[in-house]
Design an enzyme around this catalytic site. Structure first.
Site, mmCIF file in Angstrom:
data_model
loop_
_atom_site.group_PDB
_atom_site.id
_atom_site.type_symbol
_atom_site.label_atom_id
_atom_site.label_comp_id
_atom_site.label_asym_id
_atom_site.label_seq_id
_atom_site.Cartn_x
_atom_site.Cartn_y
_atom_site.Cartn_z
ATOM 1 N N ASN A 186 34.265 35.053 47.519
ATOM 2 C CA ASN A 186 33.735 34.294 46.390
ATOM 3 C C ASN A 186 34.877 34.065 45.404
ATOM 4 O OD1 ASN A 186 32.354 33.256 44.234
ATOM 5 N ND2 ASN A 186 31.286 35.150 43.703
ATOM 6 N N LYS A 194 34.951 32.164 42.842
ATOM 7 C CA LYS A 194 34.494 31.884 41.472
ATOM 8 C C LYS A 194 35.260 30.674 40.910
ATOM 9 C CE LYS A 194 33.169 36.680 41.104
ATOM 10 N NZ LYS A 194 32.857 37.825 40.261
ATOM 11 N N HIS A 207 23.892 34.286 41.789
ATOM 12 C CA HIS A 207 24.928 35.267 41.455
ATOM 13 C C HIS A 207 24.679 35.785 40.033
ATOM 14 C CE1 HIS A 207 28.807 36.951 40.379
ATOM 15 N NE2 HIS A 207 29.023 37.067 41.682
ATOM 16 N N GLU A 213 26.519 36.180 37.602
ATOM 17 C CA GLU A 213 27.134 35.355 36.554
ATOM 18 C C GLU A 213 26.290 34.111 36.283
ATOM 19 O OE1 GLU A 213 30.964 35.239 38.449
ATOM 20 O OE2 GLU A 213 31.141 37.391 38.065
ATOM 21 N N GLU A 265 24.607 43.232 44.517
ATOM 22 C CA GLU A 265 25.777 43.345 43.647
ATOM 23 C C GLU A 265 25.370 43.986 42.328
ATOM 24 O OE1 GLU A 265 28.956 40.253 44.915
ATOM 25 O OE2 GLU A 265 27.663 39.334 43.427
ATOM 26 N N GLY A 285 33.763 42.994 39.116
ATOM 27 C CA GLY A 285 34.979 42.705 38.343
ATOM 28 C C GLY A 285 35.411 43.834 37.429
ATOM 29 N N SER A 339 33.658 44.878 43.178
ATOM 30 C CA SER A 339 34.949 45.576 43.278
ATOM 31 C C SER A 339 35.265 46.065 44.691
ATOM 32 C CB SER A 339 35.028 46.728 42.268
ATOM 33 O OG SER A 339 34.873 46.224 40.948
HETATM 34 P P1 PGA Z 1 34.386 41.367 42.408
HETATM 35 O O1 PGA Z 1 33.245 40.239 42.419
HETATM 36 O O2 PGA Z 1 34.735 41.657 43.846
HETATM 37 O O3 PGA Z 1 35.530 40.738 41.653
HETATM 38 O O4 PGA Z 1 33.815 42.564 41.714
HETATM 39 C C1 PGA Z 1 32.215 40.262 43.375
HETATM 40 C C2 PGA Z 1 31.273 39.111 43.119
HETATM 41 O O5 PGA Z 1 30.976 38.823 41.949
HETATM 42 O O6 PGA Z 1 30.795 38.459 44.065
#
Ligand code: PGA
Length: 256
Positions: free
Chosen positions: A9, A11, A96, A98, A168, A174, A214
């Protein structure tokens, strides 16, 4: 046996030029690895370019980060399933955290998008997960059940089978803070139980549930070694083609 699925992903990262450089390295590093499903999920503006880059490659699929549920019309700034299909997109990430927290997406909206994606033969990757406050408040199961039942309402067993779930935990995205393998497994087993209640055991056993938050090369094997963890949705660590390759290689070591 559920085939593991590892998705990148990106983003709001990667210009077309940057995605060219990524692919140049990644395709060499990954070769024809096909023991796990591999999905690249670029931003909309790089989809066509990555799609071209993957045109001669069989083992890597393309995904999008979002879509609108309507087929066409006056929805300024939105993208339809058909527009994605035209670019040979096969997967679409929906709901997601976000999108939920920054752009107001509700379970009802995610449900409309999930149904529209399936009708257009796109495989949805539906994201769910609790915040830190919800975990500290002992509400993990309640939140996951609400998100699952809301986001997947009205899907047939066949449609559920075509859907990938991404667990998640919001506090792990993140942040460098990963759920422990035991914490993740507990959530995944709970999710599979709810999926069984929504359909039947045989269907729930087939649905792939990815972990996200992460994920990096060093923690991939122990997370994906858990019984109900069927892959990873990788954000930050997927921007580096060598690091992302290493995550895939770690997942493959579990296959012997
Ligand atoms: P990350 O993001 O691996 O940077 O924690 C995962 C995601 O949001 O899909």
């Amino acid at each position: 046996m559920r085939k593991k699925i590892i998705a990148a992903n990106w983003k709001m990262n990667m210009t077309q030029g940057e995605s060219d450089s990524f692919l140049e390295t990644f395709l060499l590093e990954i070769g024809d690895e096909k023991r796990v499903d591999i999905v690249l999920v670029p931003p909309f503006t790089a989809l066509a370019r990555v799609s071209d880059g993957l045109s001669k490659v069989q083992n890597i699929k393309l995904g999008a980060q979002n879509m609108h549920w309507e087929k066409s019309g006056a929805f300024t700034g939105e993208i339809s399933a058909e527009m994605l299909r035209e670019l040979f997109v096969r997967f679409v990430v929906l709901g997601h955290s976000e999108r939920r927290s920054l752009f107001g997406e509700t379970d009802e909206i995610v449900n409309k998008k999930t149904k529209a994606a399936l009708e257009a033969s796109l495989k949805p990757i539906v994201c769910i997960g609790e915040t830190l406050a919800e975990r500290d408040g002992g509400q993990v199961e309640q939140v996951l059940e609400r998100q699952l039942r809301g986001s997947l309402a009205g899907l047939s067993p066949q449609q559920l089978d075509d859907t990938v779930i991404a667990y998640e935990p919001v506090w792990a995205i993140g942040t460098g803070r990963t759920a422990s393998p035991a914490q993740a497994q507990e959530a995944h087993a709970f999710i599979r139980g709810i999926l069984a209640a929504m359909s039947d055991n045989a269907t729930a056993e087939k649905i792939r549930i990815q972990y996200g938050g992460s994920v990096k090369p060093a923690n991939t094997a122990e997370l994906l070694g858990q019984a109900d963890i069927d892959g990873a949705l990788v954000g930050g660590a997927s921007l580096d083609p060598r690091g992302f390759t290493e995550i895939i290689k770690q997942a493959c070591t579990l296959l012997g």
